[in-house]
Each structure stands twice: as structure tokens, then as C-alpha cells.
Design a protein around this motif. Structure first.
Motif, PDB file in Angstrom:
ATOM      1  N   SER A  12      10.909 -28.193 -32.205  1.00 39.77           N
ATOM      2  CA  SER A  12      10.225 -27.311 -31.234  1.00 39.77           C
ATOM      3  C   SER A  12       8.956 -27.956 -30.751  1.00 39.77           C
ATOM      4  CB  SER A  12       9.864 -25.955 -31.810  1.00 39.77           C
ATOM      5  OG  SER A  12      10.735 -25.584 -32.749  1.00 39.77           O
ATOM      6  N   ILE A  13       9.110 -29.173 -30.255  1.00 44.85           N
ATOM      7  CA  ILE A  13       7.959 -29.938 -29.804  1.00 44.85           C
ATOM      8  C   ILE A  13       8.143 -30.233 -28.321  1.00 44.85           C
ATOM      9  CG2 ILE A  13       6.807 -32.194 -30.041  1.00 44.85           C
ATOM     10  CD1 ILE A  13       6.337 -30.729 -32.534  1.00 44.85           C
ATOM     11  N   LEU A  14       7.037 -30.225 -27.594  1.00 43.95           N
ATOM     12  CA  LEU A  14       7.158 -30.690 -26.217  1.00 43.95           C
ATOM     13  C   LEU A  14       6.313 -31.944 -26.018  1.00 43.95           C
ATOM     14  CD1 LEU A  14       4.392 -29.900 -24.526  1.00 43.95           C
ATOM     15  CD2 LEU A  14       5.445 -27.661 -24.447  1.00 43.95           C
ATOM     16  N   VAL A  15       6.722 -32.721 -25.030  1.00 48.43           N
ATOM     17  CA  VAL A  15       6.006 -33.952 -24.695  1.00 48.43           C
ATOM     18  C   VAL A  15       5.377 -33.728 -23.329  1.00 48.43           C
ATOM     19  CG1 VAL A  15       6.153 -36.457 -24.678  1.00 48.43           C
ATOM     20  CG2 VAL A  15       8.015 -35.111 -25.636  1.00 48.43           C
ATOM     21  N   GLN A  16       4.101 -34.047 -23.220  1.00 50.31           N
ATOM     22  CA  GLN A  16       3.406 -33.789 -21.961  1.00 50.31           C
ATOM     23  C   GLN A  16       2.615 -35.018 -21.531  1.00 50.31           C
ATOM     24  OE1 GLN A  16       0.120 -30.659 -21.716  1.00 50.31           O
ATOM     25  NE2 GLN A  16       1.821 -29.656 -20.655  1.00 50.31           N
ATOM     26  N   GLN A  17       2.712 -35.290 -20.254  1.00 48.50           N
ATOM     27  CA  GLN A  17       1.946 -36.379 -19.643  1.00 48.50           C
ATOM     28  C   GLN A  17       0.457 -36.193 -19.938  1.00 48.50           C
ATOM     29  OE1 GLN A  17       2.179 -35.874 -15.407  1.00 48.50           O
ATOM     30  NE2 GLN A  17       0.507 -37.300 -14.977  1.00 48.50           N
ATOM     31  N   GLY A  18      -0.204 -37.248 -20.395  1.00 46.40           N
ATOM     32  CA  GLY A  18      -1.645 -37.177 -20.620  1.00 46.40           C
ATOM     33  C   GLY A  18      -2.394 -37.413 -19.320  1.00 46.40           C
ATOM     34  N   ILE A  19      -3.551 -36.803 -19.192  1.00 43.96           N
ATOM     35  CA  ILE A  19      -4.350 -36.939 -17.977  1.00 43.96           C
ATOM     36  C   ILE A  19      -5.682 -37.591 -18.358  1.00 43.96           C
ATOM     37  CG2 ILE A  19      -5.450 -35.681 -16.059  1.00 43.96           C
ATOM     38  CD1 ILE A  19      -2.424 -35.279 -16.091  1.00 43.96           C
ATOM     39  N   SER A  20      -6.152 -38.512 -17.534  1.00 46.67           N
ATOM     40  CA  SER A  20      -7.477 -39.090 -17.804  1.00 46.67           C
ATOM     41  C   SER A  20      -8.530 -38.122 -17.297  1.00 46.67           C
ATOM     42  CB  SER A  20      -7.622 -40.439 -17.089  1.00 46.67           C
ATOM     43  OG  SER A  20      -6.700 -41.329 -17.657  1.00 46.67           O
ATOM     44  N   LEU A  21      -9.135 -37.437 -18.236  1.00 46.88           N
ATOM     45  CA  LEU A  21     -10.035 -36.341 -17.894  1.00 46.88           C
ATOM     46  C   LEU A  21     -11.448 -36.810 -17.596  1.00 46.88           C
ATOM     47  CD1 LEU A  21      -8.970 -33.804 -20.630  1.00 46.88           C
ATOM     48  CD2 LEU A  21      -8.425 -33.721 -18.196  1.00 46.88           C
ATOM     49  N   ILE A  22     -12.185 -35.968 -16.867  1.00 45.54           N
ATOM     50  CA  ILE A  22     -13.603 -36.232 -16.695  1.00 45.54           C
ATOM     51  C   ILE A  22     -14.271 -36.122 -18.072  1.00 45.54           C
ATOM     52  CG2 ILE A  22     -13.950 -35.613 -14.290  1.00 45.54           C
ATOM     53  CD1 ILE A  22     -14.650 -32.789 -15.221  1.00 45.54           C
ATOM     54  N   LYS A  23     -15.378 -36.850 -18.220  1.00 45.06           N
ATOM     55  CA  LYS A  23     -16.015 -36.920 -19.532  1.00 45.06           C
ATOM     56  C   LYS A  23     -17.490 -36.594 -19.454  1.00 45.06           C
ATOM     57  CE  LYS A  23     -12.928 -40.064 -21.859  1.00 45.06           C
ATOM     58  NZ  LYS A  23     -12.742 -41.354 -22.501  1.00 45.06           N
ATOM     59  N   ASN A  24     -18.033 -36.262 -20.613  1.00 42.40           N
ATOM     60  CA  ASN A  24     -19.462 -36.061 -20.738  1.00 42.40           C
ATOM     61  C   ASN A  24     -19.899 -36.890 -21.942  1.00 42.40           C
ATOM     62  OD1 ASN A  24     -21.619 -33.954 -22.295  1.00 42.40           O
ATOM     63  ND2 ASN A  24     -22.038 -34.457 -20.179  1.00 42.40           N
ATOM     64  N   GLU A  25     -20.744 -37.851 -21.714  1.00 42.35           N
ATOM     65  CA  GLU A  25     -21.163 -38.771 -22.769  1.00 42.35           C
ATOM     66  C   GLU A  25     -19.973 -39.285 -23.584  1.00 42.35           C
ATOM     67  OE1 GLU A  25     -24.448 -37.459 -25.067  1.00 42.35           O
ATOM     68  OE2 GLU A  25     -25.746 -37.415 -23.295  1.00 42.35           O
ATOM     69  N   GLN A  26     -18.999 -39.843 -22.889  1.00 43.55           N
ATOM     70  CA  GLN A  26     -17.810 -40.440 -23.491  1.00 43.55           C
ATOM     71  C   GLN A  26     -16.875 -39.444 -24.162  1.00 43.55           C
ATOM     72  OE1 GLN A  26     -20.768 -42.798 -24.688  1.00 43.55           O
ATOM     73  NE2 GLN A  26     -20.446 -43.161 -22.518  1.00 43.55           N
ATOM     74  N   ARG A  27     -17.181 -38.145 -24.058  1.00 43.70           N
ATOM     75  CA  ARG A  27     -16.255 -37.204 -24.705  1.00 43.70           C
ATOM     76  C   ARG A  27     -15.570 -36.358 -23.651  1.00 43.70           C
ATOM     77  NH1 ARG A  27     -20.388 -34.899 -28.549  1.00 43.70           N
ATOM     78  NH2 ARG A  27     -18.815 -33.332 -28.781  1.00 43.70           N
ATOM     79  N   LYS A  28     -14.248 -36.211 -23.836  1.00 38.83           N
ATOM     80  CA  LYS A  28     -13.497 -35.559 -22.764  1.00 38.83           C
ATOM     81  C   LYS A  28     -13.787 -34.059 -22.696  1.00 38.83           C
ATOM     82  CE  LYS A  28      -9.169 -35.155 -25.320  1.00 38.83           C
ATOM     83  NZ  LYS A  28      -8.904 -36.177 -26.310  1.00 38.83           N
ATOM     84  N   ILE A  29     -13.645 -33.573 -21.487  1.00 45.09           N
ATOM     85  CA  ILE A  29     -13.931 -32.168 -21.223  1.00 45.09           C
ATOM     86  C   ILE A  29     -12.680 -31.505 -20.688  1.00 45.09           C
ATOM     87  CG2 ILE A  29     -15.296 -30.575 -19.792  1.00 45.09           C
ATOM     88  CD1 ILE A  29     -17.337 -32.756 -19.461  1.00 45.09           C
ATOM     89  N   ASP A  30     -12.371 -30.313 -21.194  1.00 48.17           N
ATOM     90  CA  ASP A  30     -11.422 -29.480 -20.458  1.00 48.17           C
ATOM     91  C   ASP A  30     -12.026 -28.082 -20.299  1.00 48.17           C
ATOM     92  OD1 ASP A  30     -10.891 -28.222 -22.844  1.00 48.17           O
ATOM     93  OD2 ASP A  30      -8.929 -29.135 -23.135  1.00 48.17           O
ATOM     94  N   PHE A  31     -11.280 -27.201 -19.653  1.00 50.78           N
ATOM     95  CA  PHE A  31     -11.865 -25.913 -19.298  1.00 50.78           C
ATOM     96  C   PHE A  31     -10.991 -24.763 -19.766  1.00 50.78           C
ATOM     97  CE2 PHE A  31     -13.355 -29.081 -16.393  1.00 50.78           C
ATOM     98  CZ  PHE A  31     -14.709 -28.813 -16.272  1.00 50.78           C
ATOM     99  N   ARG A  32     -11.645 -23.697 -20.209  1.00 53.64           N
ATOM    100  CA  ARG A  32     -10.930 -22.453 -20.463  1.00 53.64           C
ATOM    101  C   ARG A  32     -11.286 -21.508 -19.313  1.00 53.64           C
ATOM    102  NH1 ARG A  32      -8.472 -19.138 -24.297  1.00 53.64           N
ATOM    103  NH2 ARG A  32      -7.344 -21.043 -24.755  1.00 53.64           N
ATOM    104  N   VAL A  33     -10.268 -21.145 -18.555  1.00 55.65           N
ATOM    105  CA  VAL A  33     -10.490 -20.210 -17.456  1.00 55.65           C
ATOM    106  C   VAL A  33      -9.727 -18.932 -17.777  1.00 55.65           C
ATOM    107  CG1 VAL A  33     -10.309 -19.819 -14.976  1.00 55.65           C
ATOM    108  CG2 VAL A  33     -10.737 -22.127 -15.850  1.00 55.65           C
ATOM    109  N   HIS A  34     -10.478 -17.836 -17.816  1.00 57.54           N
ATOM    110  CA  HIS A  34      -9.918 -16.552 -18.217  1.00 57.54           C
ATOM    111  C   HIS A  34      -9.656 -15.723 -16.960  1.00 57.54           C
ATOM    112  CE1 HIS A  34      -9.889 -14.176 -22.070  1.00 57.54           C
ATOM    113  NE2 HIS A  34      -9.507 -13.280 -21.181  1.00 57.54           N
ATOM    114  N   THR A  35      -8.447 -15.186 -16.822  1.00 55.02           N
ATOM    115  CA  THR A  35      -8.197 -14.277 -15.702  1.00 55.02           C
ATOM    116  C   THR A  35      -7.759 -12.917 -16.238  1.00 55.02           C
ATOM    117  OG1 THR A  35      -5.888 -14.967 -15.481  1.00 55.02           O
ATOM    118  CG2 THR A  35      -7.479 -16.099 -14.088  1.00 55.02           C
TER     119      THR A  35
END
Lengths: 457, 454
Positions: free
Chosen positions: B295-318
Motif C-alpha cells: 500500500s505504497i505510492l510513488v510520487q514525483q519529487g519537486i525541487s521546492l523553494i527553500k529558506n536557509e537551505q531547508r525546504k518549505i512546503d505549505f499547509r493550506v486549510h479550506t
């Protein structure tokens, strides 16, 4: 740690002209920072910065050799030792720190060591903790502060020694006196460090009335707040007709001083004071109006609050409450670092240690009254509630808050009641099991976070 | 704006209901309904023509109405006046302790229930064991000025599903309860279940308007499938299809320079690991060993924007609001912990507001494109997933080219972002809307039942 800091040890060199030309940095550290030998870099300790030529060298892990002459420009009295460091490509700067200043009020006596009063031992603890994790720590008073540098005390070989220091990277406010925080010398200091953008945390005592009103805005906290009103004839009379016991407390009070307790028994009102020196410790009055007239004299036009008295559980008929010490971690999340039960001294109705109480493990204390599993639930809720309260207060009040002492009582039904929140919590309640207690470690981490965040700007 | 009315309970034993006069004009109302409880009463205009309800304690007892003195909503249909809504929050994990009835989630629920005054609804919490099927009543947990209180009340107008995890959702008793309340009692049920990550992608990929946000995502089948994906994308993620909290996530990177494979993950001791392998088979054998990867999925990785060399993602609540429209209710940036495969807090991640990280103009643009994506995705998910969805927590990424990507959609989003001091206000907003949506659903179920139960 979140800021990816590197532990470094600063060593003084500079005996040969060759040594004098470079700042030598341990090979591994230089590689970690992606820096090449012979690059020109800003090197910053505290508020002092200098352009240097760095060179890779085989040194002890984390070693940084700095020529004596350069080191002197950093104006720290004992610059060699352990620090934390970080390289920021944005400013091409190696930041070394943190230089932590603790602000408090104490008497300065030329010939004697200073006495930081109730936080004296805690300052030593902070010193040892900072020496261990890296950084420089000193204690200063408003009198020693100036925009260009600070006169204060640092700890060396078991003694506090006077010295001149550069401005710190972060300031921890432990002023003992509420009054002093309204004085113009404090206000001009406050203005100055704000313009210098030096992070300053726990910037003031929290007035009880303000705490109550901030928490009142959150409906889910209401069940834990005893009814509280500003002291007035009408409010006092209303409150003592509704509740068997009410407390009358100064808005600006601390450590259980000047608290009055009014309890009703067969339509007779007993007035009791926490001031042991008061000769008339127990006074009886026959009407709410008479109580008001009597209290009015004692209160003497100061601002007091009237608070619903809660029948708190007692421990062998001594009043018991709980001190939950909360600290903000490097993720900006509040955590509980210590929780103790405080048992009042005999015949005292406030359980502050300053008034002769003692401390106990909370589970042991609560298990005397409740089944053990209920006691555990009470303790869990106490921690969860304290974290919520700390979060609400720190986000709703201006300025930085890194620690709060939350005092909670438990009534006979096992319900929790918020007694007080203290922004300058006493350090004498935490269990003295370790040389450097969790609360000191939390303060050091928070200082480090604030310092490097500010430095990286 | 719907009107709300105060309801006063008098000492009377009569079955008369004093009613805001405006509500009775041109109407013949015979029945008073609270939740599933309905009685015939005599409606007369308030004698002083006040815009409020007054009825006796007898009536209150008959409809099992708890007196919280808060203004409530009113709906009129078929000579029946509905007051409420009564909103049941269904969960599991109750304890016998009255101060902490739902364990460590007690304060969370007390916050959720505390919006009742602001929203104008009566929310309560209940579990399967609190339902009295024979009498058609529920022992509901209410939260008020004195803390937790239990009242016997009718079945609610709508049910908000807050089952804590997939395990309780799959519990056969709880599933039957849910089916019975939905099918036999026709109670609208919102936020029905945790999303299956693969269903989310398979559903969304059909929709042209959101396809651009989807990284390539497949069910894991073989090592050669991963190799093939790595030929097209510099790195990929392996994720459990039904996982949460970032558990079991592995990042696999192929480094062309030294022709090596790297695997970044958090090991069973909670330590962030980065290991290097000469071959992909070697990596799978060492890291996954004999673990079944079904029960595993494989997902394309994305080169994310970073802050001081550490990657950032976002939690958007609707959230869906009280009109049934999707709203963006919170945007938080999550910065990964050093060396961590995810941005989760427990892996050392840090939450910030976009304004804390980015300059004002950049932050504004980011929030705009994140909001746009989250709203399109919400509408699309609502169409493609089963059940009534009232809130979604999206994990979105922004590539270095500014493009928005969807990593995950959570139907029961965690609340950890709201512990950030700057996000506390959004905490209240999401709580408010998650209960306010119940007003909309109640209204729909009363006026347009065929729309909800189609």
C-alpha cells in the motif's frame, strides 16, 4: 537544533606574524559551511564585527584559532571557550554567539560580590548551562547599561566578576520590581534596545487583571477562571453574597503578598490577611458594607481585584496548589518543563514558598485525595491547559514571551482553577535533581534561538 | 444573513410557544422541532411583540432542549418550525473521567464546542455508546461556562465526523452506526473519512482544471518502476497510501554525478537518516528488507523553494462556510527540520506565516497562487470523492519556478499549525466554519432534502 548551529571552541593565538594574519578554522567546520581556505569573511561575535581571512587547519573538532589582537577587539573579557556558530551566505558572515545578557535589579557594592537575590543561584545555573552548550553570559542592571556597552558581572572560577561587555545578542528580563518597569530609566532602556533590535523577552510583569481579561476572550477557558472583578463597593458586595469565600488581591502583587481572604460563616464575615506582621490578623464584620469599609482603609486607593474563592483541596489541612512552568521551544511551541505541588506553610492560605511552604511531586500529592488514575488525568489536563494559557497570553500580548509560570488549584470535585500566571516565575520550585534544570536549559535554548534569528537578519 | 433568535425558558407548564411575530405572518405553524424531536404546540405571537421565543419548561422537556441562552437559527417548512441546529460531533475514545472525557483531545473538543455562541448552533460530542436507539435520544457532551455537561438530547440535525484515525473508521460497529444514522435516520454526515491518497490523485487527474497541480503519482509496483520514474525526475517519494503524520515517508534521490542512489527517511528510532547506495536494488533490500510494499505510492519529487537551505512546503486549510462556499481559512509555511524527509513538527519542522519568511510582495503572490489552487482543488475533490466534505487540509509545494504542486489532501487535517502564535486567529476561524457549515447543511436538509440525499 533548528538553526543548524555548529559547536565551536575559540582559542587565542597570534604569537607569530603568520598566525596573526588568519582566523584558522577546523577543516570539517569550514567544509560544512562550504567555505574555501583564504576567503575573506565577516566574523561577528556579539555586537562586534571584523573582516578576516579564514584558513583551513587541523584543529580540535570545532576549533577556531583567532589572533590575540583581533580577539581583543571583540571586547569580551574571556573570549576563549565554547560557542555556537553559523555561516550565512547572504551576508558572507560567520556568526559566533550567543552573548546572553540577563537584566535584573541588584545593589552594586564596589568591594563585594553582587547578590542577584532570589535568582542568584539560577544565574549561576544559567552560566554553567551556557558554558556547556556554548555562549557567553553576563548579568547587568539598568545602571550598567549604555548604548555602546554594558557594565555588569560574569561568572568565573565560582565568582561573579565585574566587567565591561559588548551589547548582548539577546536580553532576558528578570527585574524583580514591578515599580521599576514603570520607571523612566527602564522606559528609555526599553526604547534603546528596541531601536537596536536586540530581542528582549518577558519584557514585563503581567498584571493579573490583564491576564484575566485576555483569557476571558477565549470561551473554552471560562470553566477554569474563578470569577474576578475590579474591587469596588458594588462588586465586593455582589461577590460575597454569591460565594462563600472571596479573595481581594492587588493587581500588581506577587509572591502572595497583601492578599486578603473574606469568608462567610453564619452571616459573619471573617477577614484574614496574608501579612503576618499585621496585628489584627483576624477581623470579624457583620455586613458586606462593613467589610468594604474595613478593606477600603487597607487598600488605600490602590487597584485591587475581588476573586471568587475556590475550595481547593488541601494536604493535611494545608493549602495546596500547583506551579506549571512553561517554556517556548525553538519551534515556537509551548512545553511544560516542570510541574510541582506547592503546600502552604501551616496556617497560611497562600502557598508561595516565599511564605514558608514546601514542594512535592504532583502525583504523590494528588494521590492523597483522588484515586491514582484520576490524579493522572488531573495532571495531564493541568499540563494541557497551561500550554493553552501560555499560548493565548503570549500571542495576545505585545513583546516576546519565553517562559510563564501558571499556578493552578484543584477543587474537591477535581476541577481545575487558574490562580495566577507569572511572567517572572520563581526558580525555587523546580525539583533540584540536576545541576542544570530543564527550565534553565529551555531558557538557554530560547535565548540561542532568538539571538541567532536576530543575528541572521 | 440568516436571523437568529433568543430562546427563553419560562416556568410555565403549558404547551404554548411565544414566537417572534414576524415569523407567524401569513403562516400556519403547528409543530416545533428540535433535532429529531417534534411536538405539536400552539404558536402565538410574543405578547410584547419581541423578536424572541419564550416557551415553558414543559415544552423544553418534551423536546429535550438544553437551555444555554444562546441565539439559535430557525427554519420553517411544512407547518413545522425547526430550532437549532443541533450538531452532533461523532468521535471515539471516551474516558470515564469527567474533567477530561476524551483524553488528550478534550481541550481540542472544548474549543470546537465553544464556538456555539458565535455561530448560533448547539454542538455536542458523542460516541456510539451514548446513543439510545429505542428512545431516539443521545447522551451528548456539551461544553459550557462550568465545563463539560451531559444532557439527553434528540438525534441531531447533522453530524460532523471527528473519528480520530483510520482504525476507528474501519471499526465495524462504528461503520454500522454511521450507516444507520445516515440511511435510516437521514442525517447528513460531513467529513466522512480519511482520504486514500491514491484515490485523491486518481480522482483529480480526471479534472482538467486541477491536473497541472498534480505531480506524477502511481501505486508502487516494482523497483524498476521507481528506476523509470527516477530517469524522468531527479528524486521521488515513497509514501504509505493510508499513512498520516509523515510516517514511513522515504525520499529516493539519484545523483548523476557519482551515479549513486540516496535514501532519506526517519528510522524507527526517530533519527533522520541519509544513506547512500550503489544500486537501487541494494537500496530497497537494505532499507525495506522484507517489508511488504503493497500500500505504497510513488510520487514525483519537486525541487521546492527553500529558506536557509531547508525546504518549505505549505499547509493550506479550506472550509465550507455557512453558505456552502469554499473559503481558504489558513495558510502556513512549514520549514523542514535539518536533514528531515518531511516538514512535520515531530521531525524538527518549524511553522511560520508566509509573511515571516518572504518579503511582502512575494508573500502576497505566493498566498494568491496557493489560495487559487486550494479552492480549485477543494471543488474538484468535493465532486470526485464520496460523502459531504466540509474542510480539507492541503499539503502544497511551490517549485523554484513558482508553480504550485499538490502533495496531499487531508480530510481530517491536524491542528498542529494552529499552535503557532500568529496562526491562532485562523484556528478560531476554522473552528467557527466547521460548525457554521452545519447550519448550511441543516438548511439544505430541511428545504432541499433531495439535493443532499440524491
Amino acid at each position: 537544533m533548528v538553526l543548524s548551529l555548529t559547536s565551536v571552541t575559540i582559542v587565542e593565538t597570534g604569537h607569530t606574524p603568520e598566525e596573526e594574519a588568519y582566523v584558522k578554522i577546523c577543516r570539517k567546520v569550514l567544509r560544512k559551511w562550504n567555505l574555501k581556505s583564504n576567503s575573506v569573511i565577516q566574523f561577528k561575535i556579539g555586537s562586534c564585527s571584523s573582516e578576516v581571512l579564514v584558513q583551513s587547519a587541523d584543529l580540535i573538532p570545532g576549533g577556531i584559532q583567532i589572533p590575540k589582537k583581533l580577539l581583543e577587539t571583540f571586547t569580551l573579557p574571556e573570549p576563549d571557550g565554547r560557542y555556537l556558530a553559523k555561516y550565512t551566505a547572504k551576508n558572507n558572515t560567520i556568526l559566533v554567539g550567543p552573548v546572553i545578557g540577563l537584566l535584573t535589579d541588584f545593589e552594586i557594592n564596589e568591594n563585594k560580590e553582587p547578590n542577584f537575590r532570589s535568582i542568584h543561584a539560577f544565574c549561576e545555573e544559567l552560566h554553567h548551562g551556557i558554558a556547556e552548550t556554548g555562549g557567553f553570559f553576563y548579568v547587568f542592571s539598568l545602571q550598567g547599561f549604555s548604548e555602546t556597552g554594558i557594565q555588569g558581572y560574569y561568572h568565573k572560577d565560582g565568582k561573579w566578576i565585574a566587567g565591561n561587555f559588548p551589547l548582548p545578542d539577546v536580553i532576558y528580563n528578570r527585574i524583580h520590581s514591578r515599580k521599576l518597569e514603570y520607571h523612566k530609566i527602564f522606559l528609555s532602556f526599553y526604547k534603546c534596545i528596541n531601536s537596536l533590535k536586540i530581542p528582549f523577552f518577558n519584557d514585563r510583569f503581567l498584571p493579573k487583571w490583564e491576564v484575566y481579561n485576555l483569557l476571558l476572550q477565549e470561551d473554552f477557558i471560562h470553566p477554569y477562571l474563578p470569577e474576578t472583578k475590579i474591587f469596588s463597593n458594588e462588586n465586593l458586595v455582589n461577590m460575597i453574597s454569591q460565594h462563600d469565600t472571596v479573595f481581594v488581591k492587588p493587581v500588581h502583587g506577587s509572591q502572595g503578598r497583601r492578599i486578603l481572604k473574606i469568608s462567610k460563616e453564619d452571616e459573619i464575615f471573617n477577614i484574614q490577611s496574608s501579612l503576618t506582621s499585621m496585628t489584627d490578623k483576624f477581623i470579624k464584620k457583620e455586613s458586606p458594607e462593613a467589610v468594604y469599609d474595613h478593606l477600603k482603609q487597607i487598600i488605600n486607593n490602590k487597584i485591587y481585584i475581588v476573586q471568587q474563592g475556590i475550595s481547593l483541596t488541601s494536604f493535611h489541612s494545608r493549602t495546596m496548589d500547583f506551579r506549571v512552568l512553561c517554556h517556548k521551544n525553538f519551534q515556537e511551541l509551548w512545553e511544560v518543563t516542570s510541574l510541582v505541588a506547592r503546600i502552604s506553610g501551616e496556617k497560611q492560605f497562600v502557598s508561595n514558598i516565599a511564605r514558608g511552604g514546601e514542594i512535592m511531586k504532583p502525583l504523590a500529592a494528588l494521590s492523597h485525595i483522588f484515586p491514582r488514575d484520576t490524579a493522572r488525568e488531573i495532571i495531564s489536563l493541568m499540563k494541557e491547559l497551561s500550554i493553552e494559557i501560555a499560548g493565548i497570553l503570549s500571542s495576545k500580548s505585545a513583546g516576546l514571551t519565553g517562559e510563564l509560570g501558571v499556578d493552578i488549584g484543584v477543587d474537591k470535585a477535581g476541577n481545575l482553577w487558574l490562580i495566577e500566571v507569572n511572567s517572572k516565575p520563581s526558580k525555587n520550585f523546580e525539583e533540584p535533581e540536576k545541576k542544570i534544570r530543564p527550565s534553565a536549559r529551555s531558557i538557554i535554548k530560547y535565548c540561542t534561538k532568538l539571538a541567532f534569528e536576530a543575528l541572521s537578519e | 444573513m440568516r436571523k437568529r433568535y433568543l430562546i427563553e425558558i419560562s416556568d410555565s407548564n403549558q404547551t404554548t410557544v411565544y414566537c417572534p411575530p414576524s415569523l407567524l405572518e401569513g403562516r400556519n405553524i403547528k409543530k416545533l422541532t428540535f433535532g429529531s424531536q417534534s411536538i405539536e404546540v400552539n404558536f402565538i405571537p410574543h405578547p410584547e411583540r419581541k423578536e424572541k421565543f419564550v416557551f415553558g419548561k414543559k415544552v423544553a422537556e418534551m423536546i429535550y432542549f438544553p437551555d444555554y441562552k444562546i441565539p439559535l437559527h430557525v427554519f420553517i417548512e411544512n407547518q413545522t418550525l425547526f430550532i437549532g441546529p443541533l450538531v452532533g460531533i461523532f468521535t471515539a475514545g471516551f474516558t470515564p473521567f469527567s474533567i477530561r472525557p476524551i483524553g488528550e483531545r478534550s481541550l481540542f473538543f472544548s474549543k470546537l464546542l465553544s464556538v456555539k455562541q458565535m455561530v448560533g448552533a448547539l454542538p455536542f460530542m458523542f460516541g456510539e455508546q451514548h446513543i439510545d436507539w429505542d428512545r431516539g435520544l443521545i447522551k451528548g457532551f456539551f461544553y459550557h461556562e462550568n465545563g463539560w455537561e451531559i444532557h439527553e438530547i434528540p438525534f441531531p440535525n447533522v453530524i460532523y465526523d471527528r473519528l480520530p484515525n483510520r482504525k476507528t473508521e474501519n471499526n465495524s460497529i462504528l461503520r454500522k452506526v454511521k450507516e444507520r444514522l445516515q440511511n435510516d435516520y437521514l442525517i447528513p454526515w460531513y467529513n466522512p473519512g480519511f482520504f486514500n491518497k491514491l484515490d485523491v490523485f486518481n480522482g483529480l487527474i480526471q479534472d482538467r482544471t486541477v491536473r497541472e497541480y498534480l505531480p506524477e503519482t502511481q501505486a508502487f509496483s516494482s523497483v524498476s518502476q521507481v528506476r523509470e520514474l527516477l530517469a524522468r525526475h531527479s528524486h521521488v517519494y515513497l509514501k504509505p497510501i493510508n499513512g498520516s503524520l509523515g510516517l514511513g515517508i522515504h525520499q529516493i534521490i539519484f545523483d548523476e554525478q557519482d551515479a549513486a542512489y540516496y535514501c532519506r527517511y526517519c528510522d524507527s528510532d526517530g533519527v533522520n537518516r541519509l544513506r547512500k547506495f550503489a544500486t537501487l536494488d541494494g537500496l530497497f533490500n537494505t532499507v525495506f528488507g522484507s517489508k511488504r510494499l503493497n500500500s505504497i505510492l510513488v510520487q514525483q519529487g519537486i525541487s521546492l523553494i527553500k529558506n536557509e537551505q531547508r525546504k518549505i512546503d505549505f499547509r493550506v486549510h479550506t472550509n465550507k462556510d455557512d453558505k456552502g462556499f469554499w473559503k481558504v481559512t489558513a495558510i502556513a509555511a512549514k520549514i523542514a527540520g535539518p536533514g528531515s524527509v518531511t516538514t512535520h513538527l515531530k521531525n524538527g519542522g518549524v511553522i511560520k506565516t508566509p509573511e515571516e519568511i518572504f518579503p511582502p510582495a512575494e508573500s502576497r503572490d505566493l498566498c494568491k497562487s496557493l489560495s487559487e489552487a486550494a479552492l480549485l482543488l477543494s471543488r474538484s475533490l468535493e465532486k470526485n470523492m464520496a460523502g459531504i466534505i466540509g474542510e480539507i487540509g492541503f499539503d502544497l509545494g511551490v517549485g523554484r519556478d513558482g508553480k504550485v504542486w499538490l502533495f496531499e489532501a487531508n480530510s481530517k487535517p491536524g491542528r498542529s499549525i494552529f499552535s503557532h502564535p500568529e496562526l491562532k486567529g485562523f484556528d478560531l476561524l476554522t473552528r467557527k466554519l466547521s460548525i457554521a457549515f452545519a447550519i448550511y447543511l441543516t438548511e439544505q436538509a430541511i428545504y432541499y432534502p433531495e439535493e443532499i440525499f440524491k
